[in-house]
Design an enzyme around this catalytic site. Structure first.
Site, mmCIF file in Angstrom:
data_model
loop_
_atom_site.group_PDB
_atom_site.id
_atom_site.type_symbol
_atom_site.label_atom_id
_atom_site.label_comp_id
_atom_site.label_asym_id
_atom_site.label_seq_id
_atom_site.Cartn_x
_atom_site.Cartn_y
_atom_site.Cartn_z
ATOM 1 N N CYS A 124 -8.497 2.633 -5.269
ATOM 2 C CA CYS A 124 -7.715 3.659 -4.579
ATOM 3 C C CYS A 124 -8.520 4.954 -4.539
ATOM 4 O O CYS A 124 -9.278 5.276 -5.462
ATOM 5 C CB CYS A 124 -6.393 3.878 -5.304
ATOM 6 S SG CYS A 124 -5.333 5.152 -4.593
ATOM 7 N N HIS A 134 -2.200 6.350 -11.569
ATOM 8 C CA HIS A 134 -2.914 5.135 -11.942
ATOM 9 C C HIS A 134 -2.674 4.816 -13.412
ATOM 10 O O HIS A 134 -2.527 5.717 -14.247
ATOM 11 C CB HIS A 134 -4.409 5.283 -11.670
ATOM 12 C CG HIS A 134 -4.741 5.273 -10.211
ATOM 13 N ND1 HIS A 134 -5.794 5.991 -9.675
ATOM 14 C CD2 HIS A 134 -4.153 4.641 -9.161
ATOM 15 C CE1 HIS A 134 -5.840 5.788 -8.369
ATOM 16 N NE2 HIS A 134 -4.842 4.982 -8.035
ATOM 17 N N HIS A 148 0.990 -0.232 -3.386
ATOM 18 C CA HIS A 148 0.306 0.669 -4.321
ATOM 19 C C HIS A 148 0.444 2.123 -3.880
ATOM 20 O O HIS A 148 0.794 3.004 -4.687
ATOM 21 C CB HIS A 148 -1.174 0.271 -4.403
ATOM 22 C CG HIS A 148 -1.987 1.135 -5.312
ATOM 23 N ND1 HIS A 148 -2.330 0.754 -6.593
ATOM 24 C CD2 HIS A 148 -2.536 2.374 -5.132
ATOM 25 C CE1 HIS A 148 -3.047 1.708 -7.167
ATOM 26 N NE2 HIS A 148 -3.197 2.704 -6.295
ATOM 27 N N GLU A 149 0.198 2.392 -2.597
ATOM 28 C CA GLU A 149 0.267 3.778 -2.116
ATOM 29 C C GLU A 149 1.705 4.289 -2.086
ATOM 30 O O GLU A 149 1.955 5.476 -2.331
ATOM 31 C CB GLU A 149 -0.380 3.891 -0.740
ATOM 32 C CG GLU A 149 -1.854 3.485 -0.694
ATOM 33 C CD GLU A 149 -2.709 4.236 -1.706
ATOM 34 O OE1 GLU A 149 -2.343 5.370 -2.080
ATOM 35 O OE2 GLU A 149 -3.738 3.677 -2.142
ATOM 36 N N HIS A 180 2.461 5.654 -5.364
ATOM 37 C CA HIS A 180 2.047 7.053 -5.521
ATOM 38 C C HIS A 180 3.096 7.988 -4.924
ATOM 39 O O HIS A 180 3.440 9.016 -5.526
ATOM 40 C CB HIS A 180 0.697 7.288 -4.845
ATOM 41 C CG HIS A 180 -0.469 6.716 -5.582
ATOM 42 N ND1 HIS A 180 -0.610 6.824 -6.949
ATOM 43 C CD2 HIS A 180 -1.559 6.021 -5.142
ATOM 44 C CE1 HIS A 180 -1.733 6.234 -7.331
ATOM 45 N NE2 HIS A 180 -2.325 5.731 -6.249
#
Length: 761
Positions: free
Chosen positions: A174, A352, A342-343, A346
Site C-alpha cells: 500500500c 497498517h 484494504h483501502e 483505511h
C-alpha cells in the site's frame, strides 16, 4: 437457525477469499495469470434441495446438493445484493466533454454467499449471472473452482481442485506510509474538515452501510474496448469480492453510482501521491452533485511502481477527504477485491498492522504488503470499536430518496401515463387485467388496489376494503369509483381506550398491554418502585432515551415514561437477535425488562410508547410525562352529536345508523374520509349500535312462521314414506325378509390412488 447460519457466513473469512479474488475476475478479464489446478476436473450436477428449516426458507436461503470427492455436499447460500436499484446511474462523457447519464438495467440478484453444511470453516461464493454456477467453494481447507460445462443439456458443471502451493500472488504494498498519514492529519486539520458526529453507540454486529461511488479511468475504458457494459460487469464482480472480504465485521458496501472517464482522464494519474488529493478535489466539483455517497474511489489502469493503492484514513463520512485510489493494472486484476477492501479499511480509520497485531495467520487484511489472508486483526477491530460510533453516515441504510427508479413500462410500478404495470412477461401472462403494454385489457376497469375485484372491476360503494385492526383503528369502505381504498385512518389521539390507556397513532397504549405484548398475557405492569429503581440508572435496561451518545437518567416525574418494567412473567419470550431480558429482584419486588442499545436495526420492544398513561390526566410524550390537555383538538364527542368518534383528521366517524359529517341525521355510518358502509351492517364496524335509531324488522316476525311451516312439511313427508315402506315389507316372502344384506355376495372395495408426492418419499 437463520441467525446461526448468517453468523457462520460472517465468520468464514478464510483462504477462500484469496481464491475468490483470483477467480472472480478471471472470468471477466483476460487473465495474465491464473490459478493452478490439481489434476483434471470432476463433472458434477447441482441438484436443488428443499430447505428443511422454515426460517431459513423465509429468510431467502436455498440449498443445492453436489456429489464430488466421493461424497455428497450440501451448499446453502443466500443472495447478496450490493446495488440499491437495478437502474444503476452510470455517467459518461461525449467527445465534446458533455456529461451524459444513463440508467441501464443491471441484474443484481444472481450473486450468492454461503457455506457447506457440516463444515464450520467452509464458504461458498457463487454467481449465476452468466448461466449455471460459477465461483469458489472451500471445504476442509481445500478450495475448488466451479464453472458450467459447455455444452451440456443436463446442467452439468466442472469442478477443479486448486493447487494452493503453485498459486502465488505478486508482491505489492500500500502507498500509505507513516509520513503520509501525518501529512493527512495536518491537511484535514488545516482544512477544518467536518466530521459528522453520531448518536450511535454499541453498533457492534448490527451492520454498517458504506455508500460507494466509483470512478473508472480512461485507460480501463479503452482496455475494455470502449464497451461500458463490460466495464459495468467488471465492477459488479469486484463488488461481490469487496462484500465478501468485509463480512467479518458486517460491513455492507453498496454501490450508488458509477462514473466512466470516456473522454480522457481529466487529471494526471501517474503519481499516486499527487493523484489522491487531485481526485478528491475533482470529485468535490463533479461528483458531489451527481449522487450521494459516503466514500468515492477511483479505479486506475496504471502501475504505481509496487503500490496497489492509497486512501485517506478515517474519512468515511467526510465529503472533502472521503476518497481512495485503487490500481487495477495488468496482472493485478486478480487482486482488486483485496485492494479495495484494504483501502476502504483505511477510510474506516484502520492503519497498517504492526508487530503486535494478529489475526491467526502470518499477515492480515491491513498488512502493508499484499498477501492472501483477508482476516482483520485485533488492531483493526479495536479501531472499528473505538471510532465508528462517530460516523453517523454508515449507520444508516441508503434512503429511498437516494435511489433512482427509471420510469419504464414493465418494472411492476404504475407510473405516470400507465393504466397498470404487470411487470415481467411471465407475470403479464398470468394477469387477467393488465397487458404487457401497461394498458388495461378489454372490459377491465382496474388491475390493482383493495377496491379492485378478481374480475378486474371496481367494487361497489360501501364494500369493506380495510377492516379495523384494534380499538384505536377505523374501517374504510370503497366509494364505487376508485380502485384504491381510502386513506388508512384511525381514532383521534387522546381518545380513551381500555386499560386506562389513550389512543395514540393507531395504538391503545398502556403499561399492562405493553407488558403482555412482550412477556405474554399473564404479565402486567410492575410496581412503581421498579420504574424508580431502574429508569433512574441511565443504562440500557433503564433510561429515558439518549443524548449525545449517552443514556439519559429519568427524572422522578418521568420514570413511567422510560423503559417498560413488568411483573407476573410466567414464561420467557423468544425474542429477536441481540435482545437481552433483564430480571431484578429487591425488597420482595420483581422487575422484568429488555435492553436496547444504539445501532440496533430492529424495533425497540422496551421503550414506553407515546400516549401511555403516566398519571391522572397525564400521558407520555417523547419520554416525558406531560399534561393530557396538551392535545388540542377541534373535534370532540359533542361535535359528533355523541353518536360517533373523531378520527385523526378531526372529522366525525359516525356510529352505524347515523350519517356524516356530524352524525345529526340517520344513515349507515362512516365518515367523509373513510366512506360509508352499504345497507349491510359489517361486523368490523368500530362503533356500538346501541344508539342507532330502531327500525321495525319484518324478518324477526316472519321467522317463527317460516320455521313452523318447515317442520309441518317434514313431518308430513316422513309419515307418507313410513306407510309405503310397511306395505312393501308385508308383500315380500318371509325368507327374503331375513336374508343378510351381503349373504352370497362378495363385498366391493374402492381403489384409491395415493397423491403423486407419496411416490418418492
Amino acid at each position: 437457525m437463520v441467525a446461526m447460519s448468517e453468523a457462520l457466513v460472517h465468520a468464514r473469512i478464510t483462504l477462500l477469499q484469496a481464491w475468490l479474488r483470483m477467480l472472480l475476475f478471471s472470468s471477466v478479464w483476460p487473465p495474465t495469470w491464473c490459478a493452478e489446478y490439481k489434476g483434471p476436473p470432476e463433472t458434477v450436477k447441482p441438484l436443488r434441495v428443499i430447505v428443511s428449516s422454515k426460517d431459513m426458507s423465509l429468510a431467502g436461503w436455498m440449498s443445492y446438493s453436489l456429489y464430488f470427492g466421493g461424497q455428497r455436499h450440501i451448499i446453502s447460500m443466500k443472495s447478496k445484493n450490493f446495488l440499491e436499484s437495478r437502474q444503476l446511474p452510470v455517467f459518461t462523457y461525449n467527445d465534446q466533454g458533455v456529461l451524459f447519464e444513463d440508467r441501464p438495467f443491471v441484474q443484481n440478484d444472481c450473486y450468492y454467499l454461503g457455506f457447506v453444511d457440516g463444515d464450520l470453516e467452509s464458504m461458498a461464493a457463487l454467481t449465476t449471472c452468466f448461466g449455471g454456477f460459477q465461483g469458489i467453494l472451500q471445504i476442509n481447507d481445500t478450495a475448488y473452482e466451479i464453472k458450467p460445462k459447455s455444452p451440456s443439456s443436463t446442467f452439468e458443471h466442472l469442478l477443479y481442485k486448486i493447487d494452493s502451493e503453485k498459486t502465488q500472488l505478486r508482491p505489492m504494498r500500500c502507498g500509505l506510509t507513516d509520513e503520509e498519514i501525518a501529512g493527512q492529519v495536518r491537511l484535514q486539520e488545516n482544512g477544518k474538515s467536518t466530521r459528522m458526529q453520531s448518536i450511535y453507540g454499541s453498533w457492534w454486529s448490527h451492520g454498517l452501510y458504506i455508500k460507494l461511488a466509483l470512478v473508472i479511468d480512461h485507460e480501463q475504458y479503452l482496455y475494455r474496448k470502449k464497451n461500458t457494459s463490460l466495464v459495468i460487469r467488471d465492477v459488479l464482480s469486484i463488488m461481490q469480492g469487496i462484500n465478501l472480504f468485509l463480512l467479518s465485521v458486517d460491513i455492507n458496501v453498496v454501490l450508488l453510482g458509477l462514473t466512466i472517464w470516456t473522454n480522457g482522464n481529466p487529471i494526471p494519474v501517474q503519481d499516486i501521491y499527487a493523484l489522491l488529493p487531485a481526485f478528491c478535489t475533482w470529485k468535490g466539483t463533479n461528483l458531489d452533485s451527481q449522487i450521494p455517497y459516503d466514500i468515492a474511489h477511483l479505479f486506475v489502469n496504471y502501475t504505481f511502481s509496487n503500490y496497489f493503492g492509497i486512501a485517506y484514513v478515517g474519512t468515511v463520512c467526510d465529503k472533502t477527504f472521503g476518497c481512495g485510489i485503487d490500481s487495477i493494472a495488468e496482472d493485478d486484476f486478480l487482486t482488486i477485491g483485496h485492494i479495495v477492501a484494504h483501502e476502504i479499511g483505511h477510510n474506516l480509520g484502520m492503519s497498517h498492522d504492526g508487530i503486535l497485531c494478529t489475526c491467526g495467520e502470518e499477515s492480515c487484511l491491513m498488512s502493508a504488503t499484499m498477501d492472501s489472508s483477508q482476516k482483520l486483526s485485533n488492531c483493526s477491530y479495536e479501531v472499528l470499536w473505538a471510532h465508528m460510533i462517530n460516523k453517523s453516515c454508515i449507520h444508516r441504510e441508503p434512503r429511498p430518496s437516494d435511489i433512482f427508479q427509471l420510469k419504464v413500462c414493465g418494472n411492476g410500478i404504475v407510473e405516470e401515463g400507465e393504466q397498470c404495470d404487470c411487470g415481467s412477461s411471465e407475470n403479464c401472462r398470468r394477469n387477467r387485467c393488465c397487458m404487457p403494454s401497461c394498458t388495461l385489457r378489454s372490459k377491465a376497469k382496474c388491475d390493482t388496489g383493495l377496491c379492485c375485484n378478481r374480475k378486474c372491476q371496481i367494487q361497489p360503494s360501501g364494500t369493506l376494503c380495510r377492516a379495523r385492526e384494534n380499538e384505536c383503528d377505523l374501517p374504510e369502505w370503497c366509494n364505487g369509483t376508485s380502485h384504491e381504498c381510502p386513506e388508512d385512518l384511525f381514532v383521534q389521539d387522546g381518545t380513551s381506550c381500555p386499560g386506562d390507556g389513550y389512543c395514540y397513532e393507531k395504538r391503545c397504549n398502556s403499561h399492562d398491554v405493553h407488558c403482555q405484548r412482550v412477556f405474554g398475557q399473564l404479565a402486567m405492569k410492575a410496581s412503581d418502585s421498579c420504574y424508580k429503581e431502574l429508569n433512574t440508572r441511565g443504562d440500557r435496561f433503564g433510561n429515558c432515551g439518549f443524548i449525545n451518545n449517552e443514556y439519559v437518567r429519568c427524572e422522578i416525574s418521568d420514570i413511567l415514561c422510560g423503559r417498560i418494567q413488568c411483573d407476573k412473567v410466567g414464561t420467557l419470550p423468544i425474542l429477536q437477535n441481540h435482545y437481552t431480558i433483564h430480571w431484578t429482584h429487591f425488597n420482595s419486588v420483581s422487575c422484568w425488562s429488555t435492553d436496547y442499545h444504539l445501532g440496533m436495526k430492529i424495533a425497540d420492544l422496551g421503550d414506553i410508547k407515546d400516549g401511555t398513561n403516566c398519571g391522572p390526566q397525564h400521558v407520555c410524550i417523547a419520554r416525558k410525562c406531560v399534561n393530557k390537555p396538551s392535545w388540542v383538538n377541534d373535534c370532540t364527542p359533542e361535535t359528533c352529536n355523541m353518536k360517533g368518534v373523531c378520527n385523526n383528521k378531526q372529522h366525525c366517524h359516525c356510529d352505524v345508523g347515523w350519517s356524516p359529517p356530524n352524525c345529526q341525521e340517520t344513515g349507515t355510518g362512516g365518515s367523509i374520509d373513510s366512506g360509508s358502509p352499504g345497507n349491510e351492517v359489517y361486523e368490523d364496524e368500530v362503533v356500538s349500535k346501541k344508539d342507532a335509531p330502531e327500525k321495525p324488522n319484518v324478518i324477526i316476525w316472519l321467522l317463527p312462521i317460516i320455521c313452523v311451516a318447515v317442520v309441518l312439511s317434514v313431518l308430513f313427508c316422513l309419515s307418507g314414506a313410513t306407510k309405503k315402506s310397511r306395505e312393501a315389507a308385508a308383500s315380500q316372502p318371509a325368507e327374503e325378509r331375513v336374508k343378510p344384506p351381503y349373504e352370497g355376495a362378495e363385498p366391493s372395495y374402492e381403489t384409491v390412488k395415493p397423491p403423486d408426492e407419496w411416490a418418492n418419499p
